[in-house]
Design a protein around this motif. Structure first.
Motif, PDB file in Angstrom:
ATOM      1  N   ALA A 128       0.662  -1.205   0.005  1.00  0.00           N
ATOM      2  CA  ALA A 128      -0.208  -0.152   0.203  1.00  0.00           C
ATOM      3  C   ALA A 128       0.896   1.144   0.129  1.00  0.00           C
ATOM      4  O   ALA A 128       1.857   1.434   0.711  1.00  0.00           O
ATOM      5  CB  ALA A 128      -0.772  -0.118   1.242  1.00  0.00           C
ATOM      6  N   ILE A 129       0.608   2.133  -0.986  1.00  0.00           N
ATOM      7  CA  ILE A 129       1.549   3.518  -1.011  1.00  0.00           C
ATOM      8  C   ILE A 129       0.605   4.499  -1.075  1.00  0.00           C
ATOM      9  O   ILE A 129      -0.162   4.615  -1.886  1.00  0.00           O
ATOM     10  CB  ILE A 129       2.428   3.226  -2.441  1.00  0.00           C
ATOM     11  CG1 ILE A 129       3.354   2.145  -2.374  1.00  0.00           C
ATOM     12  CG2 ILE A 129       3.252   4.496  -2.375  1.00  0.00           C
ATOM     13  CD1 ILE A 129       3.934   1.743  -3.846  1.00  0.00           C
ATOM     14  N   GLU A 130       0.878   5.570  -0.319  1.00  0.00           N
ATOM     15  CA  GLU A 130       0.135   6.724  -0.035  1.00  0.00           C
ATOM     16  C   GLU A 130       0.954   7.948  -0.945  1.00  0.00           C
ATOM     17  O   GLU A 130       2.218   7.964  -0.855  1.00  0.00           O
ATOM     18  CB  GLU A 130      -0.029   7.162   1.290  1.00  0.00           C
ATOM     19  CG  GLU A 130      -0.669   6.514   2.348  1.00  0.00           C
ATOM     20  CD  GLU A 130      -0.854   7.135   3.542  1.00  0.00           C
ATOM     21  OE1 GLU A 130      -1.240   8.191   3.698  1.00  0.00           O
ATOM     22  OE2 GLU A 130      -0.239   6.611   4.662  1.00  0.00           O
ATOM     23  N   GLU A 131       0.303   8.353  -1.712  1.00  0.00           N
ATOM     24  CA  GLU A 131       0.939   9.653  -2.537  1.00  0.00           C
ATOM     25  C   GLU A 131       2.060   9.385  -3.081  1.00  0.00           C
ATOM     26  O   GLU A 131       3.079   9.984  -2.964  1.00  0.00           O
ATOM     27  CB  GLU A 131       0.835  10.776  -1.811  1.00  0.00           C
ATOM     28  CG  GLU A 131      -0.562  11.354  -0.845  1.00  0.00           C
ATOM     29  CD  GLU A 131      -0.559  12.491  -0.191  1.00  0.00           C
ATOM     30  OE1 GLU A 131       0.602  13.167  -0.239  1.00  0.00           O
ATOM     31  OE2 GLU A 131      -1.176  12.891   0.536  1.00  0.00           O
ATOM     32  N   PRO A 132       2.402   8.258  -4.104  1.00  0.00           N
ATOM     33  CA  PRO A 132       3.551   7.881  -4.783  1.00  0.00           C
ATOM     34  C   PRO A 132       3.919   8.971  -5.516  1.00  0.00           C
ATOM     35  O   PRO A 132       5.213   9.133  -5.889  1.00  0.00           O
ATOM     36  CB  PRO A 132       2.948   6.570  -5.499  1.00  0.00           C
ATOM     37  CG  PRO A 132       1.765   6.706  -5.766  1.00  0.00           C
ATOM     38  CD  PRO A 132       1.110   7.456  -4.551  1.00  0.00           C
ATOM     39  N   GLU A 133       2.970  10.167  -6.104  1.00  0.00           N
ATOM     40  CA  GLU A 133       3.249  11.078  -7.087  1.00  0.00           C
ATOM     41  C   GLU A 133       3.846  12.385  -6.192  1.00  0.00           C
ATOM     42  O   GLU A 133       4.473  13.187  -7.156  1.00  0.00           O
ATOM     43  CB  GLU A 133       2.121  11.453  -7.784  1.00  0.00           C
ATOM     44  CG  GLU A 133       1.124  12.383  -6.877  1.00  0.00           C
ATOM     45  CD  GLU A 133       0.262  11.763  -5.917  1.00  0.00           C
ATOM     46  OE1 GLU A 133      -0.665  12.254  -5.280  1.00  0.00           O
ATOM     47  OE2 GLU A 133       0.176  10.450  -5.741  1.00  0.00           O
ATOM     48  N   ALA A 134       4.099  12.141  -4.781  1.00  0.00           N
ATOM     49  CA  ALA A 134       4.767  13.382  -4.265  1.00  0.00           C
ATOM     50  C   ALA A 134       6.130  13.976  -4.808  1.00  0.00           C
ATOM     51  O   ALA A 134       6.647  12.983  -5.091  1.00  0.00           O
ATOM     52  CB  ALA A 134       4.754  13.188  -2.838  1.00  0.00           C
ATOM     53  N   ASN A 135       5.985  15.197  -5.277  1.00  0.00           N
ATOM     54  CA  ASN A 135       7.501  15.686  -5.873  1.00  0.00           C
ATOM     55  C   ASN A 135       7.819  15.150  -7.207  1.00  0.00           C
ATOM     56  O   ASN A 135       8.937  15.366  -7.317  1.00  0.00           O
ATOM     57  CB  ASN A 135       8.288  15.696  -4.800  1.00  0.00           C
ATOM     58  CG  ASN A 135       7.940  16.149  -3.339  1.00  0.00           C
ATOM     59  OD1 ASN A 135       7.740  17.323  -3.252  1.00  0.00           O
ATOM     60  ND2 ASN A 135       7.794  15.572  -2.379  1.00  0.00           N
TER      61      ASN A 135
END
Length: 184
Positions: A128-135
């Motif tokens: 489970a990955i939260e906000e993989p798109e960060a930055n």
């Protein structure tokens, strides 16, 4: 199930990762790596290097323990070794994701001391990955969708639960899914 979680705070801007620090996911992954390092030339190593290249992080990596108190991550980019922190925050965030996947790949046959067939392991691994798109730049956000899709469908069967606000990840995921449905 073997379930792992990567938070939005996967990495921090530091040159040394102190072993006793539990504030980011990268620290836990470094501890996991130190117990069972990815062997150079292995399938996990190839996966990590391939995706590092696709995300313009570099060509190779080194995770080195410093007197058992801290660790340092260096990246080889066109023949020059530099600290991961010098590649930018987004590179550190994505390196953490692909390192986690590479560790799962590397450990897929022997897991917790038990030999598991690839088929059985594929059914039990979930990240489970939260906000993989960060930055990340939109191009790399689309690449994330390819990373997740290919890691699941092409070879390794690792499943993902992704919490995202990225339209680029969603649209690319839809395209990949539709193209895969049409080819089957």
């Amino acid at each position: 199930y073997s379930i792992d979680h990567l938070s939005p705070q996967r990495n921090n801007q530091t040159r040394l990762y102190v072993n006793s620090n539990n504030s980011t996911d990268i620290n836990e992954l470094i501890r996991e790596y130190s117990k069972n390092p990815i062997k150079k030339g292995s399938e996990g190593d190839g996966f990590l290097k391939d995706w590092m290249n696709k995300f313009d992080i570099g060509d190779d990596y080194s995770i080195k323990s410093i007197e058992g108190l801290a660790s340092q991550i260096k990246i080889n980019d066109a023949g020059t070794w530099i600290n991961l922190v010098d590649k930018g925050f987004g590179a550190g965030q994505i390196f953490t994701i692909i390192l986690k996947i590479a560790l799962c790949i590397e450990n897929r046959i022997t897991y917790e001391g038990i030999t598991i067939s690839r088929h059985d392991f594929q059914r039990t691994t979930l990240i489970a990955i939260e906000e993989p798109e960060a930055n990340l730049h939109p191009k790399f956000q689309s690449n994330l969708a390819e990373l997740f899709f290919n890691t699941f469908t092409k070879k390794y069967g690792i499943q993902f639960i992704i919490e995202t606000h990225s339209e680029y990840i969603l649209r690319k995921s839809q395209t990949l899914f539709n193209n895969n449905q049409e080819s089957n």
